[in-house]
Each structure stands twice: as C-alpha cells, then as structure tokens.
Scaffold this active site. Sequence first.
Site, short mmCIF file in Angstrom:
data_model
loop_
_atom_site.label_atom_id
_atom_site.label_comp_id
_atom_site.label_asym_id
_atom_site.label_seq_id
_atom_site.Cartn_x
_atom_site.Cartn_y
_atom_site.Cartn_z
N HIS A 37 0.80 -1.23 0.16
CA HIS A 37 -0.03 -0.23 0.60
C HIS A 37 0.79 1.38 -0.17
O HIS A 37 0.22 2.28 -0.67
CB HIS A 37 -1.01 0.31 1.06
CG HIS A 37 -1.94 -1.23 1.03
ND1 HIS A 37 -2.42 -2.49 2.38
CD2 HIS A 37 -2.56 -1.66 0.42
CE1 HIS A 37 -3.70 -2.47 2.04
NE2 HIS A 37 -3.19 -2.22 0.79
N LYS A 73 -16.81 -7.53 4.30
CA LYS A 73 -14.76 -7.77 5.38
C LYS A 73 -15.05 -7.64 7.25
O LYS A 73 -16.11 -6.38 7.08
CB LYS A 73 -13.24 -7.08 4.78
CG LYS A 73 -13.02 -8.03 3.74
CD LYS A 73 -11.68 -6.70 2.99
CE LYS A 73 -11.44 -7.17 1.84
NZ LYS A 73 -10.51 -6.25 1.31
N ARG A 132 -2.54 -6.63 -7.82
CA ARG A 132 -0.84 -7.50 -8.13
C ARG A 132 -1.46 -9.16 -8.65
O ARG A 132 -0.70 -9.65 -9.82
CB ARG A 132 -0.59 -8.08 -6.33
CG ARG A 132 -0.73 -7.80 -5.26
CD ARG A 132 -1.10 -7.62 -4.03
NE ARG A 132 -2.46 -7.96 -4.46
CZ ARG A 132 -3.33 -7.97 -3.31
NH1 ARG A 132 -3.00 -8.40 -1.90
NH2 ARG A 132 -4.63 -8.34 -3.03
N SER A 158 -3.45 -7.65 3.01
CA SER A 158 -3.79 -7.99 4.08
C SER A 158 -3.58 -8.75 5.15
O SER A 158 -3.60 -8.95 6.13
CB SER A 158 -4.25 -6.62 4.68
OG SER A 158 -3.82 -5.00 4.37
O1 PNS Z 1 -9.13 -2.96 0.49
P1 PNS Z 1 -10.38 -3.44 -0.33
O2 PNS Z 1 -10.84 -4.04 0.69
O3 PNS Z 1 -10.11 -4.24 -1.34
O4 PNS Z 1 -11.20 -1.97 -0.60
C1 PNS Z 1 -12.28 -2.35 -1.00
C2 PNS Z 1 -13.36 -0.83 -1.04
C3 PNS Z 1 -12.96 -0.30 0.56
C4 PNS Z 1 -12.50 0.46 -1.88
C5 PNS Z 1 -14.60 -0.93 -1.63
O5 PNS Z 1 -15.24 -2.18 -0.32
C6 PNS Z 1 -15.45 -0.07 -0.46
O6 PNS Z 1 -15.27 0.87 -1.69
N1 PNS Z 1 -16.38 0.35 0.09
C7 PNS Z 1 -16.86 1.90 0.31
C8 PNS Z 1 -18.30 1.29 -0.08
C9 PNS Z 1 -18.54 1.22 -1.77
O7 PNS Z 1 -18.45 2.76 -1.98
N2 PNS Z 1 -18.22 0.17 -2.28
C10 PNS Z 1 -18.72 0.22 -3.58
C11 PNS Z 1 -20.11 0.16 -4.06
S1 PNS Z 1 -20.11 -0.24 -5.80
#
Ligand code: PNS
Length: 165
Positions: free
Chosen positions: A17, A41, A92, A130
């Site tokens: 990150h 998650k 990745r 992570s």
């Molecule tokens: O590190 P991650 O878990 O891959 O990140 C995913 C994240 C947090 C960017 C995604 O789940 C997200 O955008 N969450 C906020 C809610 C939202 O807007 N979801 C996407 C709608 S399609």
Amino acid sequence: MKVMLFPGTFDPFTRGHRDIVRRASKLCDKLVVAIMENSAKTPLFTPDERVDLVRRSLAGEDLDNVEVMKWDGLLVDLYKQLGCCASVRGIRSESDFRYEAELALANRLLLPGYDAILLPCRDDMSLISSTIVKEVGSYGGDISKMVPAEIIDTVNDKFLKGRKQ
Ligand code: PNS
C-alpha cells in the site's frame, strides 16, 4: 488542482500500500488515502486504529501532498465531495484486475465520470496483502517484510491480544 483518492480497507496497511501511495502521490496535486469499510470484510483493526497505522507508516516520508482520513459511506460520495479526477488502486494479479474492473464499473454506474487508475504493484510486493499479514501474524510469524517498520510492533500486539483471548 488534481485530487486523487486511494480508497481501501487497509486492515492493516502494508508495504505494498505504501508503495502505491508513493507512486500515486507523484501523479496528482493531492492524494487522499481513505480508510473505508468493505461489506464483505470484518476488519481486525478499528477505523481509528487503521488511520493511525497509515499515518505512522507515512510520517517519515516526504509526502506533503498526502492526506489520510476515514470514511464509512459510499466511495463515490467521497469522490464527489473531494472533487477527485480519479481513484487509484494497486493490482497484483489478474484476479485483482477483474475485481477492480468490476468495482470501477459499479462506481461509474453510480457516478458517471468516475474514473480509476490501476497501478501494477512492484514485483517484489506481489505476494503482500493484508490477508496474508493477518494469516502469518496470527500464528506469530514474521511480518517484517510485509508491513512498514513503523507499525510492526502495534500490529503484532494486536495478534498477541487475539491469541490471549
Ligand atoms: O481494500 P479493499 O477491501 O479491497 O477496498 C474495497 C473498498 C473499501 C474500496 C470498497 O469496498 C468500497 O468502496 N467500499 C465503500 C462502499 C462502496 O462505495 N462500495 C462500492 C460500491 S460498488
């Protein structure tokens, strides 16, 4: 001013990150790292703990145009609020690419004009996630090559507490 968003769960923040932050910060005037929630998650660290881990990981870097915040709403709402020109995400693997392409399409449905920049990770960081940090750390394994040195003790303390319960 070109503002970019680097959203993620960051549970916890990894060296991978941090590499994306370093590289993405050079592509814009301001980079906002947003600690968010992913409904799929259950994070080990609280949002405030994750913000603290990111801030401490970046404190020693020369990254004046990077801000860190938490957000528990939709990504596109923050994107709109900050006037972003793009989100940035690290990839990745091919499976990461598929997931990111779907996420970008879904976000574009919600906000026409939304865009995402996908940065391929460094080859020596392609195995860092992570999830792997939590897997290795929860068994007391060495996570020093995966998380920034500044936060290793804090991350390990969390695993230690988990094992004592
Ligand atoms: O590190 P991650 O878990 O891959 O990140 C995913 C994240 C947090 C960017 C995604 O789940 C997200 O955008 N969450 C906020 C809610 C939202 O807007 N979801 C996407 C709608 S399609």
